[in-house]
Design a protein around this motif. Structure first.
Motif, PDB file in Angstrom:
ATOM      1  N   ALA A  66       0.834  -1.209   0.000  1.00 45.04           N
ATOM      2  CA  ALA A  66       0.000   0.000   0.000  1.00 45.04           C
ATOM      3  C   ALA A  66       0.863   1.251   0.000  1.00 45.04           C
ATOM      4  CB  ALA A  66      -0.922  -0.002   1.227  1.00 45.04           C
ATOM      5  N   HIS A  67       0.359   2.281  -0.684  1.00 49.07           N
ATOM      6  CA  HIS A  67       1.027   3.591  -0.719  1.00 49.07           C
ATOM      7  C   HIS A  67       0.207   4.577   0.112  1.00 49.07           C
ATOM      8  CE1 HIS A  67       3.120   7.103  -2.029  1.00 49.07           C
ATOM      9  NE2 HIS A  67       3.811   6.477  -2.963  1.00 49.07           N
ATOM     10  N   ALA A  68       0.844   5.174   1.101  1.00 47.24           N
ATOM     11  CA  ALA A  68       0.171   6.129   1.985  1.00 47.24           C
ATOM     12  C   ALA A  68      -0.175   7.418   1.234  1.00 47.24           C
ATOM     13  CB  ALA A  68       1.086   6.452   3.164  1.00 47.24           C
ATOM     14  N   PRO A  69      -1.073   8.233   1.786  1.00 52.05           N
ATOM     15  CA  PRO A  69      -1.435   9.501   1.148  1.00 52.05           C
ATOM     16  C   PRO A  69      -0.216  10.398   0.886  1.00 52.05           C
ATOM     17  CG  PRO A  69      -2.973   9.002   2.910  1.00 52.05           C
ATOM     18  CD  PRO A  69      -1.883   7.969   2.990  1.00 52.05           C
ATOM     19  N   TYR A  70      -0.339  11.204  -0.172  1.00 54.08           N
ATOM     20  CA  TYR A  70       0.741  12.146  -0.511  1.00 54.08           C
ATOM     21  C   TYR A  70       0.877  13.235   0.551  1.00 54.08           C
ATOM     22  CZ  TYR A  70       0.841  10.293  -5.306  1.00 54.08           C
ATOM     23  OH  TYR A  70       0.971   9.492  -6.418  1.00 54.08           O
ATOM     24  N   PHE A  71      -0.218  13.571   1.222  1.00 56.17           N
ATOM     25  CA  PHE A  71      -0.206  14.726   2.131  1.00 56.17           C
ATOM     26  C   PHE A  71       0.431  14.355   3.468  1.00 56.17           C
ATOM     27  CE2 PHE A  71      -3.915  14.781  -0.632  1.00 56.17           C
ATOM     28  CZ  PHE A  71      -3.536  15.821  -1.466  1.00 56.17           C
ATOM     29  N   ARG A  77       6.218  22.295  10.081  1.00 54.30           N
ATOM     30  CA  ARG A  77       6.425  23.247  11.172  1.00 54.30           C
ATOM     31  C   ARG A  77       5.335  23.141  12.236  1.00 54.30           C
ATOM     32  NH1 ARG A  77      10.614  23.241   9.330  1.00 54.30           N
ATOM     33  NH2 ARG A  77      11.672  24.815   8.086  1.00 54.30           N
ATOM     34  N   GLU A  78       4.095  22.877  11.761  1.00 54.13           N
ATOM     35  CA  GLU A  78       2.944  22.936  12.662  1.00 54.13           C
ATOM     36  C   GLU A  78       2.690  21.570  13.283  1.00 54.13           C
ATOM     37  OE1 GLU A  78       3.098  23.508   9.469  1.00 54.13           O
ATOM     38  OE2 GLU A  78       2.401  25.535   8.982  1.00 54.13           O
ATOM     39  N   PRO A  79       2.559  21.521  14.614  1.00 47.76           N
ATOM     40  CA  PRO A  79       2.307  20.235  15.285  1.00 47.76           C
ATOM     41  C   PRO A  79       1.078  19.520  14.742  1.00 47.76           C
ATOM     42  CG  PRO A  79       2.711  21.970  16.899  1.00 47.76           C
ATOM     43  CD  PRO A  79       2.669  22.642  15.556  1.00 47.76           C
ATOM     44  N   GLU A  80       0.044  20.268  14.350  1.00 45.97           N
ATOM     45  CA  GLU A  80      -1.167  19.588  13.869  1.00 45.97           C
ATOM     46  C   GLU A  80      -0.906  18.910  12.514  1.00 45.97           C
ATOM     47  OE1 GLU A  80      -0.888  22.765  14.611  1.00 45.97           O
ATOM     48  OE2 GLU A  80      -1.746  24.063  13.055  1.00 45.97           O
ATOM     49  N   LYS A  81      -0.002  19.502  11.727  1.00 49.23           N
ATOM     50  CA  LYS A  81       0.328  18.851  10.447  1.00 49.23           C
ATOM     51  C   LYS A  81       1.143  17.580  10.679  1.00 49.23           C
ATOM     52  CE  LYS A  81       0.138  22.713   7.230  1.00 49.23           C
ATOM     53  NZ  LYS A  81       0.935  23.605   6.354  1.00 49.23           N
ATOM     54  N   ALA A  84      -1.387  14.982  11.838  1.00 49.98           N
ATOM     55  CA  ALA A  84      -2.197  14.517  10.706  1.00 49.98           C
ATOM     56  C   ALA A  84      -1.368  13.583   9.811  1.00 49.98           C
ATOM     57  CB  ALA A  84      -2.722  15.699   9.913  1.00 49.98           C
ATOM     58  N   SER A  85      -0.097  13.926   9.610  1.00 52.90           N
ATOM     59  CA  SER A  85       0.782  13.069   8.787  1.00 52.90           C
ATOM     60  C   SER A  85       0.952  11.706   9.444  1.00 52.90           C
ATOM     61  CB  SER A  85       2.155  13.723   8.615  1.00 52.90           C
ATOM     62  OG  SER A  85       2.050  14.935   7.897  1.00 52.90           O
ATOM     63  N   GLN A  86       1.197  11.722  10.752  1.00 54.37           N
ATOM     64  CA  GLN A  86       1.352  10.451  11.477  1.00 54.37           C
ATOM     65  C   GLN A  86       0.066   9.623  11.386  1.00 54.37           C
ATOM     66  OE1 GLN A  86       2.575  12.261  15.242  1.00 54.37           O
ATOM     67  NE2 GLN A  86       4.554  11.225  15.066  1.00 54.37           N
ATOM     68  N   GLY A  87      -1.061  10.308  11.509  1.00 56.78           N
ATOM     69  CA  GLY A  87      -2.352   9.613  11.432  1.00 56.78           C
ATOM     70  C   GLY A  87      -2.552   8.947  10.082  1.00 56.78           C
ATOM     71  N   ARG A  88      -2.112   9.614   9.014  1.00 55.15           N
ATOM     72  CA  ARG A  88      -2.287   9.044   7.672  1.00 55.15           C
ATOM     73  C   ARG A  88      -1.422   7.796   7.487  1.00 55.15           C
ATOM     74  NH1 ARG A  88      -2.339  14.947   6.263  1.00 55.15           N
ATOM     75  NH2 ARG A  88      -4.569  15.373   6.087  1.00 55.15           N
ATOM     76  N   ILE A  89      -0.226   7.818   8.029  1.00 54.24           N
ATOM     77  CA  ILE A  89       0.646   6.631   7.921  1.00 54.24           C
ATOM     78  C   ILE A  89       0.064   5.494   8.773  1.00 54.24           C
ATOM     79  CG2 ILE A  89       2.956   5.707   8.392  1.00 54.24           C
ATOM     80  CD1 ILE A  89       4.032   8.573   7.795  1.00 54.24           C
ATOM     81  N   LEU A  90      -0.385   5.833   9.978  1.00 56.06           N
ATOM     82  CA  LEU A  90      -0.980   4.807  10.854  1.00 56.06           C
ATOM     83  C   LEU A  90      -2.202   4.174  10.203  1.00 56.06           C
ATOM     84  CD1 LEU A  90      -0.671   6.592  14.311  1.00 56.06           C
ATOM     85  CD2 LEU A  90       0.385   4.413  13.685  1.00 56.06           C
ATOM     86  N   GLN A  91      -3.060   5.010   9.626  1.00 59.85           N
ATOM     87  CA  GLN A  91      -4.283   4.501   9.010  1.00 59.85           C
ATOM     88  C   GLN A  91      -3.940   3.605   7.810  1.00 59.85           C
ATOM     89  OE1 GLN A  91      -6.813   4.503  10.575  1.00 59.85           O
ATOM     90  NE2 GLN A  91      -8.409   3.877   9.139  1.00 59.85           N
ATOM     91  N   THR A  92      -2.938   4.013   7.036  1.00 60.24           N
ATOM     92  CA  THR A  92      -2.486   3.172   5.915  1.00 60.24           C
ATOM     93  C   THR A  92      -2.025   1.816   6.447  1.00 60.24           C
ATOM     94  OG1 THR A  92      -1.781   5.138   4.686  1.00 60.24           O
ATOM     95  CG2 THR A  92      -0.856   3.029   3.983  1.00 60.24           C
ATOM     96  N   ALA A  93      -1.263   1.827   7.509  1.00 63.40           N
ATOM     97  CA  ALA A  93      -0.727   0.575   8.077  1.00 63.40           C
ATOM     98  C   ALA A  93      -1.854  -0.312   8.606  1.00 63.40           C
ATOM     99  CB  ALA A  93       0.266   0.890   9.187  1.00 63.40           C
ATOM    100  N   LYS A 124      12.894  11.416  11.979  1.00 68.93           N
ATOM    101  CA  LYS A 124      13.152  10.174  12.720  1.00 68.93           C
ATOM    102  C   LYS A 124      12.331  10.132  14.016  1.00 68.93           C
ATOM    103  CE  LYS A 124      16.554   8.592  15.635  1.00 68.93           C
ATOM    104  NZ  LYS A 124      17.935   8.645  16.099  1.00 68.93           N
ATOM    105  N   LYS A 125      12.282  11.259  14.697  1.00 66.68           N
ATOM    106  CA  LYS A 125      11.517  11.314  15.948  1.00 66.68           C
ATOM    107  C   LYS A 125      10.040  10.993  15.673  1.00 66.68           C
ATOM    108  CE  LYS A 125      10.184  14.720  19.489  1.00 66.68           C
ATOM    109  NZ  LYS A 125       8.871  15.203  19.028  1.00 66.68           N
ATOM    110  N   HIS A 126       9.493  11.621  14.649  1.00 63.06           N
ATOM    111  CA  HIS A 126       8.063  11.441  14.385  1.00 63.06           C
ATOM    112  C   HIS A 126       7.757  10.063  13.802  1.00 63.06           C
ATOM    113  CE1 HIS A 126       8.158  16.021  14.416  1.00 63.06           C
ATOM    114  NE2 HIS A 126       7.622  15.607  15.550  1.00 63.06           N
TER     115      HIS A 126
END
Ligand SMILES: [Zn+2]
Length: 279
Positions: A66-71, A77-81, A84-93, A124-126
């Protein structure tokens, strides 16, 4: 069964409909071995749908990735971004695991003008937080940062291999075409084997037995990738690459991302099979 499977990034064009199920059916009819689920515009597949996809793939003998979302930007810079990025990878997994996919790929980050080492530490941290969460969920999918084609994008072979050595269950998605577009080089047998050797040295032989590869034709300029092309419209030396993969007995999946999808996937597979027979 072949050590190296070939397939398309997304449902083949010649499928009955654009659905994932029809994509798997068509891949099997064409004689391909794998298919990448393209969650690139968002993970819209639910759990029930994923179960059906997994059953179909198992029945038709198609290995899924599977390929995760592009976004996604793990250096935003923004913690909410970041969240959201972490959430998209988690949901893909999570959905990939229900589908029976063992490997997911994602675009890690943009440098945004940061020194690469700084972007590396942030990413790496995220990514580490994502891997901790997946471990808690007992999700054993391989999470793969991709080698990227634009100079503005995080994802050189070194960066991707460093993440893979530092984080458990992280491995590279080796997009040979992207690295060629980014450097203007890495388009010969010698150069392709140098990447394979680097992977073997850094991650061990097991990494070459479990590879996730992207290939297509490509147009590129000073800043790297411009757009994907069909193989016969581009300068990418795919036969040299296939020889290198054969000589190093690389195993895993080769996902074709040319605009013509299955035509080039079948070309790659036929060329590889012919190389095996010349031995
Ligand atoms: Zn990608």
């Amino acid at each position: 069964m072949a050590g190296l499977l070939f397939g398309t990034g997304g449902t083949p064009h010649s499928a009955k409909t654009a659905s994932t199920i029809d994509g798997i059916e068509r891949s099997a009819e064409l004689g391909l071995g794998c298919m990448e689920l393209e969650f690139v515009q968002g993970v819209k597949m639910g759990e029930a749908g994923a179960r059906l996809v997994g059953e179909t793939a198992a029945r038709r003998g198609i290995k899924l990735t599977a390929h995760a979302p592009y976004f996604i930007n793990l250096n935003a810079r923004e913690p909410e971004k970041i969240r959201a990025s972490q959430g998209r990878i988690l949901q893909t997994a999570r959905i990939a695991a229900i589908c029976g996919a063992e490997s997911i790929v994602f675009h890690t980050a943009f440098y945004l003008g940061d020194p690469p080492e700084e972007a590396y530490n942030t990413a790496k941290k995220h990514l580490g937080e994502i891997m901790d969460q997946l471990k808690r969920e007992n999700n054993r999918v391989w999470v793969r940062p991709e080698i990227m084609g634009k100079v503005s994008q995080f994802g050189t072979p070194d960066e991707v291999l460093n993440l893979s050595t530092e984080l458990e269950r992280v491995a590279p998605c080796v997009d040979f075409t992207h690295w060629h577009a980014r450097t203007g080089r890495f388009n010969t047998y010698q150069e392709f084997t140098s990447i394979l050797l680097q992977i073997k040295e850094r991650l061990g032989r097991a990494a070459l037995d479990n590879m996730h590869i992207h290939v297509s034709g490509i147009a590129y300029g000073k800043k790297g990738e411009i757009k994907h092309l069909n193989l016969n419209e581009s300068d990418f030396q795919y036969i040299e690459l296939l020889k290198a993969l054969k000589d190093y007995d690389v195993k895993g999946v080769v996902i074709c991302e040319s605009p013509n999808l299955e035509e080039d996937a079948l070309l790659l597979q036929a060329t590889y099979d012919a190389l095996l027979k010349t031995d």
